[in-house]
Scaffold this motif. Structure first.
Motif, PDB file in Angstrom:
ATOM      1  N   PRO A  69       0.837  -1.207   0.000  1.00  0.00           N
ATOM      2  CA  PRO A  69       0.000   0.000   0.000  1.00  0.00           C
ATOM      3  C   PRO A  69       0.871   1.255   0.000  1.00  0.00           C
ATOM      4  CG  PRO A  69       0.098  -0.946   2.198  1.00  0.00           C
ATOM      5  CD  PRO A  69       0.835  -1.901   1.297  1.00  0.00           C
ATOM      6  N   PRO A  70       0.319   2.401  -0.375  1.00  0.00           N
ATOM      7  CA  PRO A  70       1.087   3.644  -0.288  1.00  0.00           C
ATOM      8  C   PRO A  70       1.507   3.896   1.158  1.00  0.00           C
ATOM      9  CG  PRO A  70      -0.945   3.977  -1.528  1.00  0.00           C
ATOM     10  CD  PRO A  70      -1.037   2.627  -0.892  1.00  0.00           C
ATOM     11  N   ALA A  71       2.677   4.506   1.327  1.00  0.00           N
ATOM     12  CA  ALA A  71       3.177   4.777   2.684  1.00  0.00           C
ATOM     13  C   ALA A  71       3.967   6.073   2.678  1.00  0.00           C
ATOM     14  CB  ALA A  71       4.048   3.628   3.180  1.00  0.00           C
ATOM     15  N   HIS A  72       3.623   6.968   3.613  1.00  0.00           N
ATOM     16  CA  HIS A  72       4.344   8.227   3.776  1.00  0.00           C
ATOM     17  C   HIS A  72       4.055   8.746   5.178  1.00  0.00           C
ATOM     18  CE1 HIS A  72       6.158  12.088   2.954  1.00  0.00           C
ATOM     19  NE2 HIS A  72       6.409  11.740   1.695  1.00  0.00           N
ATOM     20  N   GLU A  73       5.076   9.256   5.844  1.00  0.00           N
ATOM     21  CA  GLU A  73       4.886   9.725   7.211  1.00  0.00           C
ATOM     22  C   GLU A  73       4.237  11.105   7.284  1.00  0.00           C
ATOM     23  OE1 GLU A  73       8.788   9.547   8.763  1.00  0.00           O
ATOM     24  OE2 GLU A  73       9.572  11.252   7.622  1.00  0.00           O
ATOM     25  N   GLN A  74       4.169  11.822   6.150  1.00  0.00           N
ATOM     26  CA  GLN A  74       3.628  13.175   6.175  1.00  0.00           C
ATOM     27  C   GLN A  74       2.399  13.384   5.296  1.00  0.00           C
ATOM     28  OE1 GLN A  74       6.687  16.033   5.267  1.00  0.00           O
ATOM     29  NE2 GLN A  74       8.104  15.239   6.818  1.00  0.00           N
ATOM     30  N   TYR A  75       2.205  12.552   4.275  1.00  0.00           N
ATOM     31  CA  TYR A  75       1.148  12.822   3.302  1.00  0.00           C
ATOM     32  C   TYR A  75       0.105  11.708   3.274  1.00  0.00           C
ATOM     33  CZ  TYR A  75       3.950  16.668   1.499  1.00  0.00           C
ATOM     34  OH  TYR A  75       4.655  17.833   1.383  1.00  0.00           O
ATOM     35  N   HIS A  76      -1.124  12.129   2.962  1.00  0.00           N
ATOM     36  CA  HIS A  76      -2.202  11.187   2.684  1.00  0.00           C
ATOM     37  C   HIS A  76      -2.991  11.723   1.497  1.00  0.00           C
ATOM     38  CE1 HIS A  76      -5.427  13.791   4.293  1.00  0.00           C
ATOM     39  NE2 HIS A  76      -4.529  14.156   5.207  1.00  0.00           N
ATOM     40  N   GLY A  77      -3.798  10.858   0.895  1.00  0.00           N
ATOM     41  CA  GLY A  77      -4.573  11.266  -0.260  1.00  0.00           C
ATOM     42  C   GLY A  77      -5.841  11.987   0.136  1.00  0.00           C
ATOM     43  N   PRO A  78      -6.456  12.698  -0.800  1.00  0.00           N
ATOM     44  CA  PRO A  78      -7.723  13.390  -0.532  1.00  0.00           C
ATOM     45  C   PRO A  78      -8.817  12.410  -0.130  1.00  0.00           C
ATOM     46  CG  PRO A  78      -6.740  14.168  -2.586  1.00  0.00           C
ATOM     47  CD  PRO A  78      -5.971  12.953  -2.172  1.00  0.00           C
ATOM     48  N   GLU A  79      -9.737  12.887   0.709  1.00  0.00           N
ATOM     49  CA  GLU A  79     -10.846  12.050   1.146  1.00  0.00           C
ATOM     50  C   GLU A  79     -11.660  11.600  -0.063  1.00  0.00           C
ATOM     51  OE1 GLU A  79     -14.671  12.182   4.211  1.00  0.00           O
ATOM     52  OE2 GLU A  79     -13.272  13.872   4.104  1.00  0.00           O
ATOM     53  N   GLY A  80     -11.957  10.312  -0.096  1.00  0.00           N
ATOM     54  CA  GLY A  80     -12.738   9.755  -1.191  1.00  0.00           C
ATOM     55  C   GLY A  80     -11.921   9.352  -2.400  1.00  0.00           C
ATOM     56  N   GLU A  81     -10.645   9.681  -2.413  1.00  0.00           N
ATOM     57  CA  GLU A  81      -9.785   9.298  -3.534  1.00  0.00           C
ATOM     58  C   GLU A  81      -9.032   8.022  -3.195  1.00  0.00           C
ATOM     59  OE1 GLU A  81      -5.776  10.911  -5.848  1.00  0.00           O
ATOM     60  OE2 GLU A  81      -7.194  12.383  -5.049  1.00  0.00           O
ATOM     61  N   LEU A  82      -8.925   7.137  -4.158  1.00  0.00           N
ATOM     62  CA  LEU A  82      -8.157   5.899  -3.997  1.00  0.00           C
ATOM     63  C   LEU A  82      -6.854   6.010  -4.773  1.00  0.00           C
ATOM     64  CD1 LEU A  82     -11.024   3.264  -4.394  1.00  0.00           C
ATOM     65  CD2 LEU A  82      -9.818   3.877  -2.282  1.00  0.00           C
ATOM     66  N   PRO A  83      -5.823   5.309  -4.328  1.00  0.00           N
ATOM     67  CA  PRO A  83      -4.522   5.442  -4.997  1.00  0.00           C
ATOM     68  C   PRO A  83      -4.495   4.726  -6.341  1.00  0.00           C
ATOM     69  CG  PRO A  83      -4.401   3.788  -3.276  1.00  0.00           C
ATOM     70  CD  PRO A  83      -5.757   4.432  -3.145  1.00  0.00           C
ATOM     71  N   PRO A  84      -3.679   5.230  -7.265  1.00  0.00           N
ATOM     72  CA  PRO A  84      -3.420   4.472  -8.490  1.00  0.00           C
ATOM     73  C   PRO A  84      -2.617   3.214  -8.143  1.00  0.00           C
ATOM     74  CG  PRO A  84      -1.951   6.352  -8.368  1.00  0.00           C
ATOM     75  CD  PRO A  84      -2.900   6.474  -7.215  1.00  0.00           C
ATOM     76  N   LEU A  85      -2.725   2.218  -8.994  1.00  0.00           N
ATOM     77  CA  LEU A  85      -2.035   0.945  -8.769  1.00  0.00           C
ATOM     78  C   LEU A  85      -1.038   0.693  -9.895  1.00  0.00           C
ATOM     79  CD1 LEU A  85      -1.815  -1.863  -7.271  1.00  0.00           C
ATOM     80  CD2 LEU A  85      -3.480  -2.689  -8.964  1.00  0.00           C
ATOM     81  N   ILE A  86       0.150   0.228  -9.508  1.00  0.00           N
ATOM     82  CA  ILE A  86       1.109  -0.292 -10.481  1.00  0.00           C
ATOM     83  C   ILE A  86       1.206  -1.802 -10.273  1.00  0.00           C
ATOM     84  CG2 ILE A  86       3.485  -0.289 -11.290  1.00  0.00           C
ATOM     85  CD1 ILE A  86       3.746   2.567 -10.372  1.00  0.00           C
ATOM     86  N   VAL A  87       0.815  -2.552 -11.289  1.00  0.00           N
ATOM     87  CA  VAL A  87       0.981  -4.005 -11.274  1.00  0.00           C
ATOM     88  C   VAL A  87       2.386  -4.303 -11.790  1.00  0.00           C
ATOM     89  CG1 VAL A  87       0.181  -6.203 -12.196  1.00  0.00           C
ATOM     90  CG2 VAL A  87      -1.471  -4.408 -11.620  1.00  0.00           C
ATOM     91  N   VAL A  88       3.214  -4.934 -10.962  1.00  0.00           N
ATOM     92  CA  VAL A  88       4.590  -5.261 -11.326  1.00  0.00           C
ATOM     93  C   VAL A  88       4.668  -6.735 -11.706  1.00  0.00           C
ATOM     94  CG1 VAL A  88       6.965  -5.404 -10.501  1.00  0.00           C
ATOM     95  CG2 VAL A  88       5.540  -3.448  -9.867  1.00  0.00           C
ATOM     96  N   ILE A  89       5.325  -7.011 -12.826  1.00  0.00           N
ATOM     97  CA  ILE A  89       5.458  -8.392 -13.298  1.00  0.00           C
ATOM     98  C   ILE A  89       6.935  -8.750 -13.313  1.00  0.00           C
ATOM     99  CG2 ILE A  89       4.807 -10.027 -15.083  1.00  0.00           C
ATOM    100  CD1 ILE A  89       3.330  -7.086 -16.011  1.00  0.00           C
ATOM    101  N   HIS A  90       7.296  -9.784 -12.590  1.00  0.00           N
ATOM    102  CA  HIS A  90       8.701 -10.180 -12.544  1.00  0.00           C
ATOM    103  C   HIS A  90       9.137 -10.791 -13.866  1.00  0.00           C
ATOM    104  CE1 HIS A  90       7.709 -14.463 -12.274  1.00  0.00           C
ATOM    105  NE2 HIS A  90       6.881 -14.207 -11.278  1.00  0.00           N
ATOM    106  N   GLY A  91      10.439 -10.893 -14.043  1.00  0.00           N
ATOM    107  CA  GLY A  91      11.002 -11.462 -15.258  1.00  0.00           C
ATOM    108  C   GLY A  91      10.994 -12.971 -15.210  1.00  0.00           C
ATOM    109  N   GLY A  92      11.688 -13.532 -16.139  1.00  0.00           N
ATOM    110  CA  GLY A  92      11.777 -14.999 -16.190  1.00  0.00           C
ATOM    111  C   GLY A  92      11.303 -15.578 -17.511  1.00  0.00           C
TER     112      GLY A  92
END
Length: 651
Positions: A395-418
């Motif tokens: 999940p997003p993590a920051h000691e000083q910032y949070h997102g606006p109320e009602g807003e959800l974070p964007p997602l990055i789907v990471v795919i490993h190599g192989g």
């Protein structure tokens, strides 16, 4: 609690691209030489070269290789096991010419192997010094031409201290690995396999009597992956095998049956792209120390002589090497969710750690770091039948910032190599670069990934471009359905095989992804089958089908043949000297998207191979990708980082 509100993705963060590469290293090989510990460090700040470091008994450390030397081999292109040590002497393969060198304490490196007929035509790796110290058994990969058909992999004997012409000991199999000389010097063990198998598919473990030439097939064959043979002082041969679906530990004594040593529904070891793994060791007191992976997390386990197992309470989630380092002590390379890999001594009785090579002091508090959550979620196979897939969610993590109320974070789907590899839960600043800015990240262990048994690994056979894509989409949608991410701002990124999955997921009219980032990924499967290195030249036979017999399947699953389905922005990042996925793969897809007028950005990094090693290129790649997302998702970049915007054509 964070007190400042700011849109997700735009949070200022101390985890900049400069911080990602500053003093960073890639720890790999580990060896014990008397009272000394030696390891290798890949250093992006030093043009990506690999340096060897020796820690002496008094605690001092020293770089071993002189300026300009790079202990790295191109065997299998992925390399590994490019150096070894004995009694203060170092043998290593130099990246520049691939010859094998010997370096005595205080002396300059001297070549042991002849200069090849053409540059870098003879490559060496994974040496084992004979008990009397006079000769070495190692892999030689000989390139007689430019085609994968012109490459010959053999085990050779080389004089340990004077230049000599290598003597061929084993030839014939398509691939050989792990030459190991018995304690009495009379026998040689090794692993071999043939096309179209990969080392995690079907391998054989053989032993040859060096006096008579008699050979014994100890283990392996169709449906069994055997690796990491290791002789014990009592003459027994130990190895890892997945004969019961999981990579477990076994012991063989000449003239006797194979004995299981550790048999659990968990993995010992991981996929063998690189050479020279060290996932277990047998101590002088008959205890065995090994790395066990369950649900994607590693642990260090001790097997007592009576067969009982004890997991040590250590702060590690990923352990990549273990070596004996004295009575009741082992050395490990290991890291955790909030600590990058370091080198440690582990006291097995007390469970105490001594730090030999600490992780970087990042100067970042734990509240800035996103800790991975292992998740399992429903997906389906190519026929629509239900199955379960796995991932690590950050999940997003920051000691000083949070997102606006009602807003959800964007997602990055990471795919490993192989693609037969795995996402691992170790602190990776290149991933925290995203979470500390307000992105959520899910690192997907799709069907075909290692760490979950052979049956899970084989779900990808014949299904590459199907199962992996389905699991990445399922992971994103599952998180969106649970209200953890914004379903309208789902992004996907991957390198190498992960780049292919990225492209395949975007080459769908029903793709849920808003944008993608392809790092040296495959656009044309047929081109890859025709133009790649020997190690992977038949890899696709099992993942897709034999070529050209399965030409229609190759065309159907190749993103380059479905550019009409692309309708999302894409950034492509590529190294100019990539021998595994050549630049033409990236250029094919970029040019096709340009012709269709779709938003696309392309950066070619001169001098880079498969994966970026130079600090300046790692920085530029990260910042360019962030700039790309900012432009296509619509948020502002932090003003004080000085990030150079990337040009997105047709935006």
């Amino acid at each position: 609690m964070p007190t400042n509100e700011r849109p997700y993705g735009s949070w200022p963060t101390p985890i900049t691209s400069e911080q990602v590469v500053a003093a960073s290293v890639r720890l790999s090989g580990l060896a014990v030489d008397g009272a000394d510990i030696v390891w290798s460090e890949g250093r992006p700040a030093d043009a990506g070269r690999t340096q060897l470091v020796r820690r002496s008994e008094d605690g001092t450390t020293a770089d071993l290789l002189p300026a300009g030397r790079d202990a790295r081999t191109a065997v299998h292109e992925y390399g590994g096991a490019a150096w070894w040590v004995r009694d203060g002497i170092v043998w290593f393969s130099d990246w520049a010419d691939q010859r094998l060198y010997r370096m005595a304490p205080g002396a300059a490196p001297e070549p042991l192997t002849p200069e090849p007929v053409s540059p870098r035509a003879d490559r060496y790796a994974e040496g084992d010094v004979s008990p009397d110290g006079t000769w070495i058994a190692c892999i030689r990969e000989h390139h007689a031409g430019s085609s994968a058909l012109d490459v010959r992999n053999e085990i050779v004997r080389i004089a340990a201290h004077t230049p000599s012409e290598p003597e061929v000991l084993v030839t014939g199999p398509d691939f050989v690995a792990s030459p190991r000389i018995s304690p009495d010097g009379r026998s040689l063990a090794w692993v071999q396999w043939d096309h179209p198998s990969m080392p995690w598919d079907d391998t054989q473990l053989l032993v040859r009597d060096l006096r008579t030439g008699e050979e014994t097939v100890v283990a392996g064959g169709h449906g069994e992956s055997v690796f990491e043979p290791r002789w014990n002082e009592d003459g027994s041969l130990w190895f890892i095998s997945d004969r019961t679906d999981w990579w477990n530990l076994y012991r063989w004594v000449p003239g006797a049956d194979i004995q299981p040593v550790v048999r659990e529904e968990a993995e010992i070891g991981s996929v063998g792209f690189g050479l020279g793994s060290a996932y277990y060791t047998v101590l002088a007191d008959a205890r065995v120390v090994f790395v066990r992976r369950r649900s994607g997390f590693d642990a260090l386990v001790v097997r007592e002589p009576d067969g009982s197992l004890a997991e040590l309470d250590l702060p590690f989630s990923v352990i990549t090497a273990v070596q004996p380092a004295g009575p009741g002590t082992v050395a490990v390379i290991a890291g955790g969710p909030v600590a990058e890999p370091g080198v440690y001594l582990v006291d097995l009785a007390a469970g105490a750690l001594e730090v030999l090579r600490p992780p970087r002091d990042l100067g970042i508090g734990p509240s800035m770091l996103s800790v991975p959550e292992p998740v399992s979620f429903p997906s389906a196979d190519g026929a629509g039948l239900p199955r379960t897939a796995h991932a690590l969610f950050y999940p997003p993590a920051h000691e000083q910032y949070h997102g606006p109320e009602g807003e959800l974070p964007p997602l990055i789907v990471v795919i490993h190599g192989g693609p037969t590899s795995a996402a691992v839960p170790v602190l990776n600043l290149a991933l925290q670069y995203w979470t500390s800015r307000g992105f959520a990240v899910v690192d997907v262990n799709y069907g075909g990934s290692t760490g979950y048994g052979r049956a899970y690994r084989e779900q990808l056979l014949g299904e590459w471009g199907v199962i992996d894509v389905a699991d990445c989409i399922a992971a994103a949608q599952w998180l969106a359905e649970r209200g953890r991410v914004d379903r309208n701002r789902l992004c996907i990124r991957g390198g190498s095989a992960g780049g292919y999955t990225t492209l395949a997921a975007l080459a769908r009219e029903d793709t849920p992804f808003a944008a993608g980032a392809d790092l040296f990924g495959v656009a044309d499967l047929a081109a890859l089958a025709a133009d790649t290195h020997k190690f992977e030249s038949r890899y696709l036979d099992r993942l897709v089908g034999p070529y050209p017999q399965a030409r229609k399947v190759y065309e159907e699953r190749s993103p380059i043949h479905h550019v009409d389905r692309f309708h999302r922005p894409l950034i492509v990042l590529q190294g100019s000297e990539d021998e595994i996925v050549p630049p033409n793969q990236s250029e094919l897809i970029v040019e096709a998207l340009r012709k269709r007028g779709l938003p696309v950005a392309y950066l070619l990094f001169d001098g880079e191979q498969h994966g970026f090693r130079r600090a300046e290129n790692i920085r530029r790649a990260l910042d360019a990708e962030l700039s790309f997302y900012a432009q296509v998702l619509g948020f502002e970049l932090p003003a004080d980082e000085g990030i150079e915007p990337v040009v997105v054509e047709n935006l």
